[in-house]
Design a protein around this motif. Structure first.
Motif, PDB file in Angstrom:
ATOM      1  N   GLY A  41      -6.738   4.221  12.993  1.00 29.52           N
ATOM      2  CA  GLY A  41      -5.372   4.459  13.458  1.00 29.52           C
ATOM      3  C   GLY A  41      -4.348   3.710  12.626  1.00 29.52           C
ATOM      4  O   GLY A  41      -3.358   4.284  12.168  1.00 29.52           O
ATOM      5  N   LEU A  42      -4.585   2.408  12.417  1.00 26.41           N
ATOM      6  CA  LEU A  42      -3.666   1.595  11.628  1.00 26.41           C
ATOM      7  C   LEU A  42      -3.657   2.024  10.165  1.00 26.41           C
ATOM      8  O   LEU A  42      -2.608   2.073   9.517  1.00 26.41           O
ATOM      9  CB  LEU A  42      -4.042   0.117  11.734  1.00 26.41           C
ATOM     10  CG  LEU A  42      -3.842  -0.536  13.105  1.00 26.41           C
ATOM     11  CD1 LEU A  42      -4.375  -1.957  13.113  1.00 26.41           C
ATOM     12  CD2 LEU A  42      -2.362  -0.523  13.486  1.00 26.41           C
ATOM     13  N   SER A  43      -4.824   2.344   9.630  1.00 27.93           N
ATOM     14  CA  SER A  43      -4.905   2.768   8.229  1.00 27.93           C
ATOM     15  C   SER A  43      -4.176   4.083   8.003  1.00 27.93           C
ATOM     16  O   SER A  43      -3.480   4.262   6.998  1.00 27.93           O
ATOM     17  CB  SER A  43      -6.365   2.890   7.794  1.00 27.93           C
ATOM     18  OG  SER A  43      -7.028   1.643   7.856  1.00 27.93           O
ATOM     19  N   LEU A  44      -4.335   5.024   8.938  1.00 30.35           N
ATOM     20  CA  LEU A  44      -3.639   6.297   8.818  1.00 30.35           C
ATOM     21  C   LEU A  44      -2.128   6.124   8.937  1.00 30.35           C
ATOM     22  O   LEU A  44      -1.356   6.852   8.307  1.00 30.35           O
ATOM     23  CB  LEU A  44      -4.142   7.285   9.873  1.00 30.35           C
ATOM     24  CG  LEU A  44      -5.430   8.040   9.550  1.00 30.35           C
ATOM     25  CD1 LEU A  44      -5.881   8.881  10.736  1.00 30.35           C
ATOM     26  CD2 LEU A  44      -5.235   8.934   8.312  1.00 30.35           C
ATOM     27  N   ALA A  45      -1.712   5.146   9.758  1.00 30.90           N
ATOM     28  CA  ALA A  45      -0.277   4.879   9.880  1.00 30.90           C
ATOM     29  C   ALA A  45       0.299   4.447   8.531  1.00 30.90           C
ATOM     30  O   ALA A  45       1.364   4.921   8.110  1.00 30.90           O
ATOM     31  CB  ALA A  45      -0.031   3.808  10.934  1.00 30.90           C
ATOM     32  N   GLY A  46      -0.412   3.552   7.832  1.00 32.38           N
ATOM     33  CA  GLY A  46       0.029   3.137   6.505  1.00 32.38           C
ATOM     34  C   GLY A  46      -0.025   4.269   5.508  1.00 32.38           C
ATOM     35  O   GLY A  46       0.876   4.425   4.678  1.00 32.38           O
ATOM     36  N   PHE A  47      -1.074   5.072   5.602  1.00 37.21           N
ATOM     37  CA  PHE A  47      -1.237   6.200   4.688  1.00 37.21           C
ATOM     38  C   PHE A  47      -0.095   7.198   4.847  1.00 37.21           C
ATOM     39  O   PHE A  47       0.504   7.649   3.854  1.00 37.21           O
ATOM     40  CB  PHE A  47      -2.575   6.887   4.960  1.00 37.21           C
ATOM     41  CG  PHE A  47      -2.902   8.010   4.022  1.00 37.21           C
ATOM     42  CD1 PHE A  47      -3.560   7.765   2.829  1.00 37.21           C
ATOM     43  CD2 PHE A  47      -2.565   9.322   4.329  1.00 37.21           C
ATOM     44  CE1 PHE A  47      -3.873   8.797   1.954  1.00 37.21           C
ATOM     45  CE2 PHE A  47      -2.871  10.360   3.465  1.00 37.21           C
ATOM     46  CZ  PHE A  47      -3.524  10.094   2.273  1.00 37.21           C
ATOM     47  N   ILE A  48       0.229   7.542   6.079  1.00 29.75           N
ATOM     48  CA  ILE A  48       1.296   8.511   6.334  1.00 29.75           C
ATOM     49  C   ILE A  48       2.649   7.954   5.909  1.00 29.75           C
ATOM     50  O   ILE A  48       3.509   8.681   5.406  1.00 29.75           O
ATOM     51  CB  ILE A  48       1.300   8.917   7.819  1.00 29.75           C
ATOM     52  CG1 ILE A  48       0.064   9.769   8.117  1.00 29.75           C
ATOM     53  CG2 ILE A  48       2.575   9.671   8.193  1.00 29.75           C
ATOM     54  CD1 ILE A  48      -0.132  10.090   9.582  1.00 29.75           C
ATOM     55  N   PRO A 187      -5.578  -3.260   7.298  1.00 29.36           N
ATOM     56  CA  PRO A 187      -5.718  -1.796   7.323  1.00 29.36           C
ATOM     57  C   PRO A 187      -4.432  -1.033   7.019  1.00 29.36           C
ATOM     58  O   PRO A 187      -4.466  -0.013   6.348  1.00 29.36           O
ATOM     59  CB  PRO A 187      -6.193  -1.513   8.760  1.00 29.36           C
ATOM     60  CG  PRO A 187      -5.795  -2.717   9.554  1.00 29.36           C
ATOM     61  CD  PRO A 187      -5.889  -3.870   8.602  1.00 29.36           C
ATOM     62  N   VAL A 188      -3.273  -1.528   7.515  1.00 28.56           N
ATOM     63  CA  VAL A 188      -2.018  -0.813   7.265  1.00 28.56           C
ATOM     64  C   VAL A 188      -1.678  -0.832   5.780  1.00 28.56           C
ATOM     65  O   VAL A 188      -1.317   0.190   5.188  1.00 28.56           O
ATOM     66  CB  VAL A 188      -0.870  -1.422   8.088  1.00 28.56           C
ATOM     67  CG1 VAL A 188       0.450  -0.728   7.755  1.00 28.56           C
ATOM     68  CG2 VAL A 188      -1.155  -1.302   9.577  1.00 28.56           C
ATOM     69  N   MET A 189      -1.806  -2.024   5.152  1.00 23.57           N
ATOM     70  CA  MET A 189      -1.483  -2.152   3.736  1.00 23.57           C
ATOM     71  C   MET A 189      -2.418  -1.319   2.875  1.00 23.57           C
ATOM     72  O   MET A 189      -1.994  -0.646   1.934  1.00 23.57           O
ATOM     73  CB  MET A 189      -1.556  -3.620   3.314  1.00 23.57           C
ATOM     74  CG  MET A 189      -1.171  -3.874   1.860  1.00 23.57           C
ATOM     75  SD  MET A 189       0.539  -3.408   1.545  1.00 23.57           S
ATOM     76  CE  MET A 189       0.696  -3.872  -0.182  1.00 23.57           C
TER      77      MET A 189
END
Length: 436
Positions: A41-48, A187-189
């Motif tokens: 979830g956090l990784s996809l937030a950064g990706f988007i 994960p966000v970065m």
């Protein structure tokens, strides 16, 4: 001064989405989902944020500046001539278009060839001849891109992807695995850095001319209205991209039980074989072919419009043919070599584009004549060149120097030069104001 209907705005948004959405956009999200695991979830937030937010901002930046040239000219007239040319060559016939043609062959044709034929270069040569023949034909009529992309290719692509997602919801799936490496630590970065590898922020600067010309062909000429419609089209395309990325990320995260894949293409192949059997590989090949065809047409159209304006002795049709031929020849070098060359080159160009986009959107707080454009962009260019030389010409012998920069190991070492350049430019602006 014409006003567009909601239907026309939607169709232009679909056209822009299809030009953005290439094979790389298919590969990165599911691989992120597999690697991020319980932090998906956090990784996809950064990706988007980077893979969707930056392209939308790029379209908005071009809308505000009026053109890519006008935006780049804020740094220096010479920069305005060289940097756009470098981008058009890099994401056009030099790297991105050949990559799309080669990847379409490897995913859409190679799996179905006999082993003896698969190792022969003639297969790639014949495939790219047909592929770029189609690109040539579609690109000859840029005014029809809205109808062809908006009414045919984009809906077909969305239907195919939705079919895969729905099937994955009802098929066997496993739980989320534990996040790995950087996805566990930040994960966000990490998602953000993965997102800008799609290179869509660069494409936004290029595709801006296509959207602008499409709107003008529909009678929209007033600058304010033109800018508003461009931003509306960018937002619509961004929403679609975000939805697709969420779907692909979810597929990757819930199918880690199929085994660790080395890349997104391999992961999708495993998932499609699991969900649909042998017919799934065929479906995946169709999706990759449509996506690569759409992005190639968009890039050939954009580059041909740009080069025909820069070198008018060759007509638009002539540039379309020339770019298709050059792209076909480079595509026959093979995907592996193209990727090896493209990653460091695009890695040097991308941060410069990000800084330009952010500065353009800072108006009216930041004047187009501010020295921040010169100092910040200049330092980022210097950093990019050093990193490029370190990667391609030297055996990373300058790592001891570049690694001292914060975020260098995460692939964002350009942030500090940009920050320092911004402070220097702000100081120069203050001194000049006091002098007057």
């Amino acid at each position: 001064m014409n006003a567009l209907s909601k239907k026309e705005i939607v169709l232009i948004s679909l056209m822009l989405f299809s030009m953005f959405f290439g094979a790389g956009n298919l590969i990165f999200p599911p691989f992120l989902g597999q690697s991020a695991g319980d932090q998906v979830g956090l990784s996809l937030a950064g990706f988007i944020l980077s893979a969707v937010g930056l392209p939308i901002l790029g379209v908005a930046a071009i809308a505000k500046a009026g053109s890519f040239y006008e935006l780049a000219k804020r740094v220096h007239p010479a920069f305005a001539s060289l940097f756009p040319l470098l981008i058009y060559v890099s994401i056009g016939p030099g790297l991105a278009i050949p990559r799309a043609g080669s990847l379409a062959y490897e995913m859409g044709m190679l799996p179905f060839l006999p082993q003896t034929a698969a190792t022969q270069p003639v297969g790639l040569a014949l495939y790219t001849l047909v592929f770029f023949g189609l690109v040539f034909w579609f690109s000859l009529s840029p005014s029809k891109l809205v109808d062809r992309f908006g009414k045919l290719m984009t809906p077909a692509l969305l239907i195919l992807l939705s079919l895969i997602f729905v099937k994955s919801l009802f098929g066997p799936k496993g739980g989320l695995v534990q996040a790995e490496g950087a996805y566990a630590a930040h994960p966000v970065m990490q998602g953000f850095l993965d997102g800008y590898l799609t290179m869509d922020a660069l494409a936004a600067l290029v595709f801006g001319i296509v959207v602008s010309n499409t709107l003008r062909s529909k009678g929209v000429t007033e600058p304010g209205r033109l800018s508003g419609y461009m931003m509306a089209a960018g937002t619509g395309a961004g929403i679609l991209l975000a939805v697709i990325y969420l779907m692909l990320g979810a597929i990757g995260s819930t199918h880690a039980f199929l085994g660790k894949a080395e890349n997104g293409a391999q992961l999708l192949t495993n998932v499609m074989g699991h969900l649909f059997g042998s017919s799934g590989i065929l479906l995946l090949g169709v999706i990759f072919t449509v996506a690569c065809l759409c992005v190639s047409i968009g890039l050939v159209t954009s580059c041909s419009q740009y080069f025909s304006g820069l070198f008018p002795r060759i007509s638009y049709r002539g540039w379309v043919g020339l770019l298709c031929i050059v792209s076909m020849l480079i595509a026959n070098m093979g995907l592996t070599l193209i990727l090896k060359i493209s990653v460091p080159i695009l890695g040097a160009i991308y941060p410069v584009a990000i800084v330009l986009i952010l500065f353009a959107l800072a108006e009216p707080l930041l004047s187009p004549r501010s020295h921040l454009y010169v100092t910040a962009v200049g330092l980022v260019v210097v950093y990019g060149l050093l990193d490029l030389v370190n990667t391609m010409l030297l055996p990373r012998s300058m790592d001891f120097l570049l690694a001292s920069l914060p975020l260098y190991s995460e692939g964002a070492g350009w942030v500090v030069p940009a920050f320092v350049g911004s402070i220097l430019g702000f100081g120069v602006d203050l001194l000049r104001k006091r002098a007057y």
